[in-house]
Design a protein around this motif. Structure first.
Motif: not given
Length: 409
Positions: A116-121, A267-280
């Motif tokens: 989640s974090a690295l591809p976003l940051l 907050d940005r990683v929480r809302l935009l991180g891919q595995t935060e959005i698309f994983s259980n």
């Protein structure tokens, strides 16, 4: 249908040897697990491959909390956190805020937190520098950044901050907006600490240098409130540092944690991180156990647990010195490494230990460089001094009669 390349097939066959010899990929027998012993194929083995260093996975408070959480909320709230979250997430967040510096964010696993974090940051015009021994989960996540254009270089001399300084100062690096150094807090195969003091000095000196550190194996068993080696070394988080933690090891339950230097990044990683959005999400029983563990980490008894583990580590290292067992790990961490050689030589030593009633894990290729593989010994609060005596006596006998003798000459 054969779809693996020749190189991948060769690697598969290499690792399959360990499985076929019943040295890895094992299943525990159905006996109750107590952390000190395991039973495999009807054979009782002292457990020196356990990463639950404080032994909290058997703590009745965690088990009771997991049971209550399952009864109250079910096993899983089966939807993305983008829509709904279990109320236990909010309670866990509050407890983590109390015990950790910075701004923590619980994640499904440490690995998925990285994803989640690295591809976003990290952007395409940034540079990533990977330590030579950084954990595979970090390397995998860095590849996600590489796919969108990020350049990757390597710190070939592991944990060498002088070489890192030279890499950061290289003339070619003027074209990069930011430079990210990715490393471990405690390296998972050899148990050594990152040179955190020198790294922080570099962060202060180099305006465009940032760091992302996986301190999965440092969390819980060390530092105030179990904050870990990196966060516990000064009690604060550097403004250009992000730290990843694991609740699946010494913390005793499951899941991961990312700790950010400011709320905005979290907050940005929480809302935009891919595995935060698309994983259980983390399951309710695990959330319940995590809350119980976080509360234990804020009690005075945690220091007692940490001291008990420290005593085991020191006793082990003293016995190795006394019995001329060649430890490669200099640090007093729960991971201790004995260099042996290639995979086959490591498998032979593990097999002999199993015959003695001891199970240790191997640090083998591809996790380690070829011919630099060895025995990875994990120390926990479950163990007793007589267990250490038996392990070191067995290792001494193996050293005197087999492959390890060449390491002592």
């Amino acid at each position: 249908m054969e779809i693996l390349s020749e190189k991948k097939e060769a690697l598969y066959n290499l690792l399959k040897k360990s499985k076929d010899r019943e040295l890895s990929n094992l299943y525990l027998d159905s006996e109750n697990f107590n952390g000190r012993y395991i039973s495999v194929g009807g054979k009782k083995l002292l457990h020196f491959a356990n990463c639950s260093y404080l032994g909290l996975e058997n703590d009745p408070r965690l088990i009771d909390a997991a049971t209550v959480a399952a009864q109250k909320y079910g096993i899983i709230l089966s939807n993305s956190r983008s829509y709904l979250s279990s109320p236990l997430y909010k309670e866990l967040q509050e407890e983590l805020n109390k015990m950790l510096p910075g701004y923590p964010l619980p994640t499904i696993t440490t690995t998925l937190g990285h994803c989640s974090a690295l591809p976003l940051l990290v952007d395409s015009d940034d540079l990533i520098i990977l330590d030579a021994h950084v954990h595979n989960s970090i390397q995998m996540s860095a590849r996600l950044c590489e796919q969108k254009g990020t350049t990757i270089k390597y710190l070939r001399i592991h944990n060498d901050m002088e070489q890192l300084d030279q890499l950061v100062n290289h003339s070619d690096n003027d074209k990069y907006k930011r430079i990210w150094f990715l490393a471990d807090g405690i390296y998972s195969m050899q148990g050594e600490y990152i040179n955190i003091t020198a790294l922080k000095e570099l962060l202060d000196k180099k305006e465009n240098l940032y760091t992302y550190i996986d301190d999965a194996h440092g969390f819980s068993w060390t530092g105030k409130n179990g904050a870990g080696f990196v966060l516990g070394s000064s009690g604060e988080l550097h403004k250009k540092m992000i730290v990843a933690l694991s609740m699946s090891k010494s913390f005793g339950c499951g899941g991961g944690i990312l700790v950010f230097p400011n709320k905005s990044l979290r907050d940005r990683v929480r809302l935009l991180g891919q595995t935060e959005i698309f994983s259980n999400p983390i399951s309710n029983p695990v959330l319940g156990a995590a809350i119980a563990s976080a509360k234990i980490h804020q009690l005075p008894e945690l220091e007692i647990y940490q001291k008990e583990l420290s005593d085991i580590i020191i006793y082990f290292k003293e016995e190795c010195r006394r019995k001329n067992i060649p430890l490669d790990t200099k640090a007093n961490t729960p991971i201790q490494f004995i260099k042996i050689g290639n995979n086959e030589e490591v498998y032979e030593v593990i097999s002999k230990l199993i015959n003695c009633g001891i199970y240790c894990s191997g640090a083998v290729y591809p996790a380690m460089p070829k011919n630099h593989c060895g025995l990875r010994i994990s120390l926990t609060r479950h163990l007793k001094t007589e267990d250490i005596d038996y392990l070191t006596d067995s290792l001494k006998q193996i050293i005197e009669t087999s492959i390890l003798v060449k390491e002592t000459i």
